[in-house]
Every structure is written in C-alpha cells, then in structure tokens.
Design a protein around this motif. Structure first.
Motif, short mmCIF file in Angstrom:
data_model
loop_
_atom_site.label_atom_id
_atom_site.label_comp_id
_atom_site.label_asym_id
_atom_site.label_seq_id
_atom_site.Cartn_x
_atom_site.Cartn_y
_atom_site.Cartn_z
N SER A 52 41.92 44.27 31.05
CA SER A 52 40.43 44.76 31.11
C SER A 52 39.40 43.45 31.27
O SER A 52 38.48 43.81 31.59
CB SER A 52 40.05 45.16 29.71
OG SER A 52 41.06 46.55 29.22
N ALA A 53 40.18 42.35 31.31
CA ALA A 53 39.35 40.95 31.19
C ALA A 53 38.86 40.63 32.86
O ALA A 53 37.59 40.25 33.01
CB ALA A 53 39.41 40.10 30.55
N ILE A 54 40.05 41.23 33.44
CA ILE A 54 39.91 40.84 34.96
C ILE A 54 38.98 41.88 35.44
O ILE A 54 38.13 41.28 36.09
CB ILE A 54 40.75 41.22 35.59
CG1 ILE A 54 42.25 39.68 35.59
CG2 ILE A 54 40.90 41.36 37.27
CD1 ILE A 54 43.87 40.22 35.71
N LEU A 55 38.52 42.97 35.07
CA LEU A 55 38.35 43.59 35.95
C LEU A 55 36.13 43.67 35.32
O LEU A 55 35.49 44.58 35.90
CB LEU A 55 38.47 45.66 35.23
CG LEU A 55 39.94 46.08 35.74
CD1 LEU A 55 39.98 47.33 34.99
CD2 LEU A 55 39.67 46.35 36.82
N ALA A 56 36.48 43.01 34.09
CA ALA A 56 34.84 43.20 33.58
C ALA A 56 34.49 41.69 34.35
O ALA A 56 33.94 42.23 35.18
CB ALA A 56 34.81 42.60 31.83
N LEU A 57 35.55 40.55 35.01
CA LEU A 57 34.80 39.54 35.39
C LEU A 57 34.12 40.43 36.90
O LEU A 57 33.47 39.83 37.62
CB LEU A 57 35.81 39.01 35.94
CG LEU A 57 36.07 37.18 34.52
CD1 LEU A 57 37.31 36.66 34.68
CD2 LEU A 57 35.06 36.70 34.52
N VAL A 97 35.98 34.64 29.97
CA VAL A 97 37.39 32.87 30.97
C VAL A 97 37.87 32.89 29.49
O VAL A 97 39.37 32.52 29.54
CB VAL A 97 36.78 32.01 31.55
CG1 VAL A 97 37.76 31.26 31.01
CG2 VAL A 97 36.49 32.83 32.83
N ASN A 98 37.86 32.71 28.37
CA ASN A 98 38.51 31.99 26.96
C ASN A 98 39.27 33.52 26.63
O ASN A 98 40.38 32.87 25.84
CB ASN A 98 37.36 32.17 26.16
CG ASN A 98 38.21 31.62 24.76
OD1 ASN A 98 38.90 30.45 24.88
ND2 ASN A 98 37.94 32.14 23.35
N GLN A 99 38.86 34.57 27.03
CA GLN A 99 39.99 35.79 26.95
C GLN A 99 41.01 35.31 27.14
O GLN A 99 42.76 35.80 26.77
CB GLN A 99 39.52 36.92 27.51
CG GLN A 99 40.50 38.29 26.28
CD GLN A 99 39.83 39.87 26.68
OE1 GLN A 99 38.51 39.66 26.42
NE2 GLN A 99 40.44 40.94 26.50
N LEU A 100 41.44 35.33 28.33
CA LEU A 100 42.17 35.53 29.47
C LEU A 100 42.82 34.23 29.54
O LEU A 100 44.14 34.01 29.48
CB LEU A 100 42.07 35.11 31.64
CG LEU A 100 40.92 36.49 31.96
CD1 LEU A 100 40.38 36.58 32.93
CD2 LEU A 100 41.92 37.62 31.92
N ASN A 157 24.68 36.01 31.10
CA ASN A 157 25.96 36.25 31.72
C ASN A 157 26.91 35.30 32.20
O ASN A 157 27.53 35.00 31.42
CB ASN A 157 25.41 35.74 33.27
CG ASN A 157 24.83 37.40 33.99
OD1 ASN A 157 24.96 38.46 33.49
ND2 ASN A 157 24.00 37.38 34.82
N ASN A 158 26.31 33.99 31.77
CA ASN A 158 26.99 32.51 31.38
C ASN A 158 28.02 33.00 30.24
O ASN A 158 29.02 32.80 30.28
CB ASN A 158 26.50 30.91 31.33
CG ASN A 158 26.87 30.56 30.71
OD1 ASN A 158 27.85 30.35 32.08
ND2 ASN A 158 26.97 29.20 29.67
N LYS A 159 27.36 33.69 29.50
CA LYS A 159 27.79 33.49 27.62
C LYS A 159 29.08 34.70 27.57
O LYS A 159 30.31 34.69 27.36
CB LYS A 159 27.28 34.36 26.61
CG LYS A 159 26.39 33.34 26.44
CD LYS A 159 25.08 33.70 24.92
CE LYS A 159 24.16 33.34 24.39
NZ LYS A 159 23.14 33.45 23.07
N VAL A 160 28.98 35.10 28.19
CA VAL A 160 29.73 36.84 29.24
C VAL A 160 31.06 35.93 29.87
O VAL A 160 32.45 36.16 30.14
CB VAL A 160 29.22 37.97 29.56
CG1 VAL A 160 30.41 39.39 30.47
CG2 VAL A 160 28.26 39.27 28.08
#
Length: 734
Positions: A347-352, A331-334, A323-326
């Motif tokens: 996509s990154a927001i919904l995945a978070l 966060v890096n993508q955002l 989970n920490n890696k994901v």
C-alpha cells in the motif's frame, strides 16, 4: 558658403570603362547586382571547395595530415541552424574532418561576412560598392548625399534581401510546398526579381528597397552636385546649378600637369524634418493625458500581478508542505514495517507512485534495487510503470548497476544470483511496459547500454515485445536487445513538423547494439545508425533500411528477403550466409563487405559500390549488377547464372570457377579480371555413346558480344573459342 576645389588628373579612364558607362543605367545596375552576389558566393565557395578536397583526399596536398578532429563547434552550430531553417535532414552528427578542412570552412564562413561588411561600408560612405563604382552607378539620398551606413544596411538588409526572401520563405513554409527546396529557390528568385522589376513601372525608376530606404540610383558619370541652398529640396525636383569657372594654370599645377576643372559646394543645412520630440512639444496636453493613463495602468497592473504571484506562491508552498508530510509518512511506514508485512508495504509503495513529489521516483527505484520479497519487487515495478516516462532515466541507471552486480556475482551462491536476476528482470519489464504504453509521451529517452535481452530461464524469464511501436525517439546505442520482437516497429519518424526528411526528424540510434536473433520484419529503419550492430541470425524481411548506416555491422546468417537497402552504407559489413533474395541494394555501398555463401537470387545491386568485396560461394542467380563497381572483388565459385553485369566495372575481379552461364557482360570493363576455370555456358550433357559434345544452347550462353577480353587473365582455349564464337574481342580471335 564653403567651397572645395576638385582637381582632375590628365589620366584618362580605360576604354572598357568608358564603353561600360555608355550602356543604359538599368543594365549597369543589374550587372552590378550580379557581380556583388557573385563576389559573396565566391568568397564562401572557394574555401569551402578546397576544404572538401582536403577532406576527401589523402597523402597529397592539401591533405597534409591524415588524422581527423571534430567539426568546429561554430561550424556545427551554423550547419544545424541552416539545416533547421531549410528543413534539411541531419547528417553526420559527429562529423570528423581534417584540421585543414576546419580552417578552410571557418574561412568560408567568415569571408562572406567580411565581403558584405566592406561593400556596405563603401555603399554607406560613398554610395558605391566596388562593382557599382566600376560600372558608374551611385546610390544617393534625396539631398544628393551618400546614404550613410545605417540607411545602407536598412536598404540592403530589409528592402533588397530581407523582405523578398522572408516572403518567399513564409509562402514556402505554410503553403504546402514545404520541404521542397527547389520550390523555395524558385520562389526566392521570383520575389527578388519582382522586387527589382518594380523599377520598370516606376516613373523615377526606383525599386522597392530604394523607396523603403529613401534612396535614388543615378549615373555617377553625369551627376552634378547641388549648391547648399538646394540641399533641402528633393532630388527629383532639383535643377542642376552650373558654375562657370575660368580654368587657369599655376606653377604648381604646371609641375603636376593638373588644372582646376570644377568647384564642388560643400553640404549645408538639411530641411526640417518631423521628429517625435517636435510632435510632443506641439501637443503638450495630449502627452500629459497619455502619461497619466500609462502610469495608472502600470500601477494597477503591478498591484494585481503582485497579488496573483503572492497567492500562487502561498498555494505552492502549502501543496509542497502537504506532499512533504505525506512523503515522510509513507517512507516512515516502509522503514518501520517488517518484511513479512507485505500488504502494508504494498500500500505504501503504490501510494508513493501516486504522490506528486520529485523524491518519490528515485526512492522507489532505490527500493527496487534493495527489495528481497518477490511480490514487493513486482509491486514496485508496477508502481514505476504507473509513474510513466519520467521513471525511465532512473530505471536505466539501476539496470546498468544490476548488470555489473550480475557480472561480479558469477560463481556466488545461487540464491543471491537469482535475487539479482529477479531485480534485473523487474527493470526490464518496467522499461518495456513504459515504452509500449507511453509511446507518444516519450521524448529523447536514452537507453544506451541497457540490458533488455531475452531470458528463458527462471526466476525471471523475459522477452522484449514491442511490435508495431514507435521507437524513433529512443536511443539504444550499445543496448542488449537479443531475441527482441520488433516486428513493424518504427525507428525513424517525423518530427514536430509531421514530415519525414526534415531537420527535426526523430531517428533512433542502434549503433553497437546487440540484436542477435531479433525479429525486425517490416521494421522501418531508414536513416537509422546501425554501425557495428550485431544482427547475427536476425530477421529483417521486408524491412526498410534505405540510407541506413551499417558500417562494420554483422549480418551473418540474417534474413533480408525483399528488404529495402537502397543507398545503405554497409562498408566492411559481414553478410556471410545471409539471405538477400529479391532485396533492393541499388546504389548501396558494400565496399570491403564479406558476402561469402550469401543467397542473392534476383537481388538488385545496380550502381552499387562493391569494391574489394568477397562473394566466394555465393548464389547470385539473376542478380542485377548493372553499372555496379566490382573492382578487386572476389567472385570465386559464385553462381552468376543469368546475372546482369552490363556496364559493370570488373577490373581485377576474380571469377575463378564462377558460373557465368547466360550472364550479360556487355559493356563491362574486364581489365585484369581472372577467369580461371570460369564457365560461360552450361554444356549439353553427352549421351553414353556420343563422342562429340554438342554446342551449348544459346539461352544458356553468356552475352559477351563486343566485350573486350584482351586484358583478362587465365583464359583457357575453350573459353577463348567460346568468346570468339559469341562475338567477343580477343587477340586470338580471327
């Protein structure tokens, strides 16, 4: 064999004690129990009652101080524990009392403990409490000795009180009688009487608590001690040993006027009793087998448990690392994507939001407070809604922060103000959706001071709609709910036990909230704190506000048609211009309330406290005011046609220019009331050519027969004539 010489004084026992000792042992035993209970109850009731007096009175002893302090924490915790055990509803969660009341109530808590401790000590050491000694009753063991402190506690705590009351409580709690306290008291009394009534059918007259503790109740006036050789023999099979001792006088005895009367033998050895150690010595093989099996089970259990724990910890570390890696990747993508890369950021927001990581929700809320793109603001809001109730505390804090930003940016650039408004609107929508979707999963959510007011302008129009929603577990203290639609919603609900009116009830707090123009039709607000709440022009038709706390609330121009306000507290509340048609305010408290121009047609105020209230210009046609207390109330220019004021307290009330036609004043106390310009009957209009005005019809005349008007003020001649004609009492009546 050691002996002890017991000397008796020539002083005789009082006659009343001798007469008491002649009563049957069972009667004296019951009387001793009643006196013991009375001592404990009185030790608590006396200081508690004085504390209540100190709390309620002012200016005189024991009211030495007018300031109040919070209730002592020990008292508050004890009160909560008792209320929770007996399913008593919570009242006055932040109770303020005078310092003297705190002291007296602490004494009421400590005194019974001291009294019970003292009596148990006497029972253990001497076999007699103070009432038992006065009544000649003694508790002994089989060997004739006092029971000892441990046995006394076991006898009283478990056998006499614990077992009967616990049985009664369990029957009450799980038989369907819960939460009726009357049934609990009845069951407790029956169990206690039944436990003592066993002695009536026992050949040795022993109760259940005597059998549990291995004790006997004897007549101390006739009890004869036993020699050392008989100490191991049960009391029931002993025969008294009589020692003949010739009484003799000595010089010392002559000086003290005493003589030797009896010789008491000291206690000797006890009979052999079976103990665990004795049994272990008799069965060494069995003990060795038990020890070996227990050791093997302990070793095997420890090994298996350790392996399971190690595996679970390894799985937890792997999942956390994944989970920490994901989380770091998202966060890096955002952080690396550009603002115009909307789809990647969405996509990154919904995945978070779907990630099981405690850092995800705070990060999303912080992102909502910084995002500038409207689409991404909406996406973040949707993501937080999918997270559920655990996002509410973070959304509430962001809501408070944005309120401050909005206030600070007044007068700034329009674009910047619109951006703050859009973010604030997103928090409102997220909170509203979570409350409506996850109603059953919300536990004690605090939304105090949250801004959920109605906004009709762009860029973020919003209206809070939570119709028929259970909001009983939410705290809205000081929240802004202007224009909210809360039709049929519940703010008071049953707790874990599923029953209303018990300790664990869920009660929302709306104190200080802004509910201006809110729609609360059919809402369930019973017991709810609404102190200093703004309800201007709110709609509360058919709402249940029984026992609600509305001290200082503003209900001006509110609609309360057919509302239930029984026993509600509306001290110093403002209801100017409100519509109370057919509402029920029986036994309510409206002391000092402002009710000018209120419409109260057919409203029930029976037994209500209306002292010093202001009703100027109100329409109280057919209002029910039986036994109401209207002392010092201002009813000037009010319409009281066909109102029922029978048995009401109207001392020093003002009825100037009031219309009392067809009103019922029978049995009312009118001492000091002001009736200047008041109308007691609608006069029949005269014809143009009619010189003499006809008497008013009986149907429109006030009912004043037998009413004492001798001490009222400002009565005119025609009013006195009407009173006398209708059978009223006045010094000028013939």
């Amino acid at each position: 064999m050691a002996t002890q010489v017991k000397k008796a004084s020539n002083r005789k026992s009082p006659a009343w004690r001798i007469q008491l000792h002649q009563l049957p042992l069972g009667l004296r035993r019951g009387a001793a129990s009643i006196v013991e209970i009375s001592l404990v109850v009185a030790s608590a009731l006396v200081p508690y009652s004085i504390g209540l007096v100190a709390k309620s009175c002012t200016g005189t002893w024991p009211c030495t101080a007018t300031e109040t302090v919070p209730l002592n924490p020990v008292l508050a915790n004890t009160k909560d524990a008792i209320a929770q055990t007996l399913a008593v509803p919570r009242r006055d969660t932040n109770q303020q009392v005078p310092p003297l009341t705190n002291l007296l109530w602490c004494a009421a808590l400590a005194a019974p403990v001291l009294v019970v401790g003292r009596q148990l000590y006497l029972l253990g050491k001497k076999g007699q409490t103070s009432p038992k000694r006065s009544l000649g009753v003694q508790v002994v063991t089989e060997s004739g000795d006092p029971p000892g402190l441990i046995r006394a506690v076991w006898r009283e705590g478990l056998g006499r009180w614990g077992l009967p009351f616990t049985t009664a409580y369990l029957i009450w709690r799980y038989s369907g009688a819960f939460p009726d306290l009357g049934i609990l008291l009845g069951l407790a009394a029956l169990m206690w009487l039944g436990e003592n009534a066993i002695a009536l059918f026992d050949p040795e007259r022993r109760t259940l608590h005597d059998r549990i503790a291995g004790t006997f109740v004897i007549d101390s006036a006739t009890f004869t001690p036993y020699p050392e050789a008989d100490r191991g023999i049960p009391l029931r099979s002993k025969k008294p040993v009589t020692l003949e001792v010739q009484s003799s006088w000595s010089e010392a005895d002559d000086q003290r006027h005493e003589k030797v009367t009896t010789i008491v033998l000291s206690s000797g050895s006890r009979g052999r009793k079976l103990h665990l150690w004795y049994w272990m010595r008799q069965h060494p093989g069995t003990m060795l087998l038990i020890a070996a099996v227990s050791t093997m089970i302990a070793i095997l259990g420890t090994f298996v448990g350790t392996q399971i724990y190690i595996q679970n910890q390894a799985n937890w570390r792997d999942a956390k690392q994944q989970n920490n890696k994901v989380f770091l990747a998202l966060v890096n993508q955002l952080s690396q994507s550009y603002p115009y890369q909307i789809e990647e950021r969405r996509s990154a927001i919904l995945a978070l939001a779907r990630l099981e990581d405690s850092r995800a929700v705070p990060f999303l809320v912080d992102l909502l407070g910084q995002e500038v793109a409207p689409r991404l603001i909406d996406t973040t809001q949707q993501a937080l809604v999918s997270v559920g109730p655990k996002a509410l505390p973070y959304l509430q804090r962001l809501n408070l922060a944005l309120q401050k930003d909005e206030a600070l940016l007044r007068g700034s650039a329009l674009e910047e103000r619109q951006l703050i408004a859009r973010r604030l609107g997103a928090t409102k929508r997220a909170i509203a959706k979570i409350l409506s979707i996850y109603t059953t999963q919300i536990q004690n959510t605090d939304l105090s001071r949250t801004n959920l007011d109605k906004v009709t302008t762009e860029p973020a129009p919003f209206t809070l709609v939570l119709d028929k929603t259970d909001l009983s577990r939410i705290q809205f203290k000081g929240a802004n709910l202007t224009g909210a639609s809360l039709r049929g919603s519940r703010f008071f609900g049953a707790g874990e036990d599923g029953r209303l009116g018990t300790f664990d009830d869920w009660i929302a707090d709306l104190s200080g909230a802004d509910l201006k123009e809110a729609n609360l039709t059919d809402a369930f607000l019973s017991q709810v704190p609404l102190n200093r709440t703004n309800l201007i022009r709110a709609t509360l038709n058919r709402a249940n506000l029984s026992n609600a706390q509305l001290v200082g609330a503003n209900l001006s121009s509110a609609k309360l048609i057919e509302a239930d306000l029984r026993q509600a507290v509306l001290e110093n509340a403002s209801l100017t211009g409100a519509d109370l048609g057919d509402a029920n305010l029986t036994k309510s408290n409206l002391s000092g309330a402002r009710l000018g121009k209120v419409r109260a047609v057919g409203t029930k105020f029976d037994f209500a406290l209306l002292t010093q209230s202001n009703w100027q210009g109100a329409d109280m046609t057919e209002a029910q005011l039986r036994n109401a207390n209207l002392q010092n109330a201002d009813l000037s220019s009010t319409k009281l046609t066909r109102a029922n004021l029978s048995e009401a307290q109207l001392q020093n009330a003002k009825f100037r220019n009031a219309n009392l036609s067809a009103a019922d004043l029978r049995g009312a106390n009118l001492e000091g009331a002001d009736f200047q310009g008041a109308t007691f009957a609608d006069a029949k209009p005269r014809q143009p050519d009619q010189f003499i005005q006809e008497l008013p019809p009986a149907a429109s005349s006030a009912r004043v027969k037998g009413v004492d008007f001798s001490k009222v003020k400002n009565l005119e001649t025609k009013q006195i004539r009407f009173i006398c004609d209708q059978g009223g009492l006045h010094p000028r009546c013939e």
